[in-house]
Design an enzyme around this catalytic site. Structure first.
Site, mmCIF file in Angstrom:
data_model
loop_
_atom_site.group_PDB
_atom_site.id
_atom_site.type_symbol
_atom_site.label_atom_id
_atom_site.label_comp_id
_atom_site.label_asym_id
_atom_site.label_seq_id
_atom_site.Cartn_x
_atom_site.Cartn_y
_atom_site.Cartn_z
ATOM 1 N N ASP A 29 0.943 -1.329 0.012
ATOM 2 C CA ASP A 29 0.088 0.046 0.077
ATOM 3 C C ASP A 29 1.000 1.200 -0.038
ATOM 4 O O ASP A 29 1.995 1.064 0.401
ATOM 5 C CB ASP A 29 -0.744 -0.087 1.168
ATOM 6 C CG ASP A 29 -2.222 -0.951 0.998
ATOM 7 O OD1 ASP A 29 -2.484 -1.557 -0.112
ATOM 8 O OD2 ASP A 29 -2.536 -1.542 2.298
ATOM 9 N N TYR B 161 6.114 -8.670 8.249
ATOM 10 C CA TYR B 161 6.174 -7.362 8.340
ATOM 11 C C TYR B 161 6.328 -6.862 9.932
ATOM 12 O O TYR B 161 5.863 -7.545 11.098
ATOM 13 C CB TYR B 161 4.544 -6.789 7.879
ATOM 14 C CG TYR B 161 3.979 -7.268 6.799
ATOM 15 C CD1 TYR B 161 3.875 -6.392 5.899
ATOM 16 C CD2 TYR B 161 3.572 -8.588 6.491
ATOM 17 C CE1 TYR B 161 3.651 -6.612 4.642
ATOM 18 C CE2 TYR B 161 3.117 -8.861 5.094
ATOM 19 C CZ TYR B 161 3.160 -7.927 4.262
ATOM 20 O OH TYR B 161 2.768 -7.996 2.895
ATOM 21 N N ASP C 192 -6.661 2.284 7.691
ATOM 22 C CA ASP C 192 -5.319 2.731 8.042
ATOM 23 C C ASP C 192 -5.477 4.247 7.991
ATOM 24 O O ASP C 192 -6.710 4.785 8.054
ATOM 25 C CB ASP C 192 -4.292 2.297 6.947
ATOM 26 C CG ASP C 192 -4.968 2.692 5.642
ATOM 27 O OD1 ASP C 192 -5.800 3.509 5.372
ATOM 28 O OD2 ASP C 192 -4.127 2.269 4.630
ATOM 29 N N ARG D 269 -3.946 -4.504 7.269
ATOM 30 C CA ARG D 269 -4.917 -3.542 7.698
ATOM 31 C C ARG D 269 -6.182 -4.155 8.229
ATOM 32 O O ARG D 269 -6.659 -3.821 9.266
ATOM 33 C CB ARG D 269 -5.375 -2.759 6.482
ATOM 34 C CG ARG D 269 -4.216 -1.829 6.037
ATOM 35 C CD ARG D 269 -4.914 -0.906 4.705
ATOM 36 N NE ARG D 269 -4.998 -1.472 3.676
ATOM 37 C CZ ARG D 269 -5.857 -1.149 2.687
ATOM 38 N NH1 ARG D 269 -6.646 -0.459 2.670
ATOM 39 N NH2 ARG D 269 -5.777 -1.771 1.455
#
Length: 248
Positions: free
Chosen positions: A52, A80, A94, A186
Site C-alpha cells: 500500500d 511485516y 489505515d 490492515r
C-alpha cells in the site's frame, strides 16, 4: 556497497531487484520508475506483491524473463513490522481515510492485548478492506469505495504463522507478523480491534522479508535508478542473474 562492473545487470534475460519502497509511493510507481530507467531495452518489468502507498519496505521487482517467476515469489511467506492504534477506526483500516468512530480504552490492558494476538494464529478467515486493489467486475474495489458505493468483498482464508506484540504504548501497539500470501495487515489491525470489543486501525507498516529476500539487502530507489542510468546497456546486458540483486 554498489553494483560493480564485474556484476553487470542483465535486464533482458532477467533480474530480480530488491527495492525498499518509499512512503506514499504505490508499487506501480516503483515499477514505472525502473521501467523508464531501462526504457532503451523495452523489456517487461513487474513486482511480486503489492505494498500500500502508506507502507514501506521490501518490494521484489522482476525484469525480462524473470517476470515469469512473479507468481512464485508472491506465494512466499512475508514478514511485516508495524503499529496499530487502538480506540478508533477508519473506513480504509489505515490512515488513508479519516477516523469515523472512537472508542473508550478503559479496560484494555497489556495482558488482554497480548492474549488477543494469540487468537489470530493459524488459519483465519479475513475480509479484505473495501479500500483495496482487489477487482470486482473488472474494477478495483477502492475505486468503488471512493465513490461511496457499498462494496461486498468475499472473505478469504489466510495463514498467520507468527503474531508478536513487540511494544505497547497506549494507544499504540507495535507488532511483528509472519503471514501467507493474500494477508491484509490492515484487516488484521481492524479485526484485532473488534476482538477487543474496541476499534483499531493500522498506523504504520513495513515489510521486512519475502521468503529469503530481506529489506536489509534492498536498494534505496534513488540509488538504484542512478546506478541503472549509469549503465551501458549494450555492454552490460550479457549474462543472466538467477538471484536477487540487492545492494552490491
Amino acid at each position: 556497497m554498489t553494483h560493480t562492473p564485474k556484476q553487470p545487470f542483465n535486464f533482458t534475460e532477467g533480474e530480480v531487484l530488491l527495492v525498499d519502497k518509499p512512503l506514499r509511493w504505490t508499487s506501480f510507481d516503483v515499477v514505472h520508475k525502473i521501467r523508464n530507467a531501462i526504457k532503451p531495452l523495452k523489456v517487461k518489468v513487474g513486482h511480486a506483491g503489492t505494498l500500500d502507498p502508506l507502507a514501506t519496505g521490501l518490494l521484489v521487482i522482476c525484469t525480462g524473463k524473470f517476470t515469469k517467476r512473479i507468481d512464485e515469489f508472491q506465494a512466499q511467506e512475508k514478514t511485516y513490522i508495524g503499529t496499530l492504534t487502538l480506540g478508533a477506526t477508519t473506513p480504509s483500516y489505515d490512515l488513508e481515510r479519516e477516523i469515523d468512530q472512537r472508542f473508550d480504552l478503559a479496560g484494555i490492558t497489556e495482558e488482554r492485548i497480548v492474549d488477543t494476538a494469540k487468537l489470530f494464529l493459524g488459519e483465519i478467515e479475513q475480509v479484505p478492506p473495501a479500500h483495496s486493489a482487489i477487482k470486482i467486475g473488472g474494477e478495483r474495489v477502492y475505486e468503488k469505495a471512493r465513490r461511496g458505493e457499498t462494496v461486498a468483498v468475499k472473505p478469504r482464508k489466510v495463514q498467520i504463522s507468527e503474531f508478536e506484540i513487540t511494544n505497547i504504548d497506549m494507544p499504540h501497539v507495535e507488532f511483528r507478523v509472519v503471514c501467507s500470501k493474500g494477508t491484509y495487515i490492515r484487516s488484521l489491525a481492524h479485526d484485532f480491534g473488534m476482538a477487543l470489543n474496541n476499534g483499531a486501525y493500522l498506523s504504520q507498516l513495513r515489510r521486512t522479508k519475502i521468503g529469503d529476500f530481506q529489506v536489509t539487502d534492498a536498494w534505496q530507489l534513488p540509488d538504484l535508478v542512478k546506478r541503472i542510468k549509469g549503465v551501458n546497456f549494450a555492454a552490460s546486458d550479457e549474462t543472466s542473474h538467477a538471484v536477487a540483486l540487492g545492494k552490491r
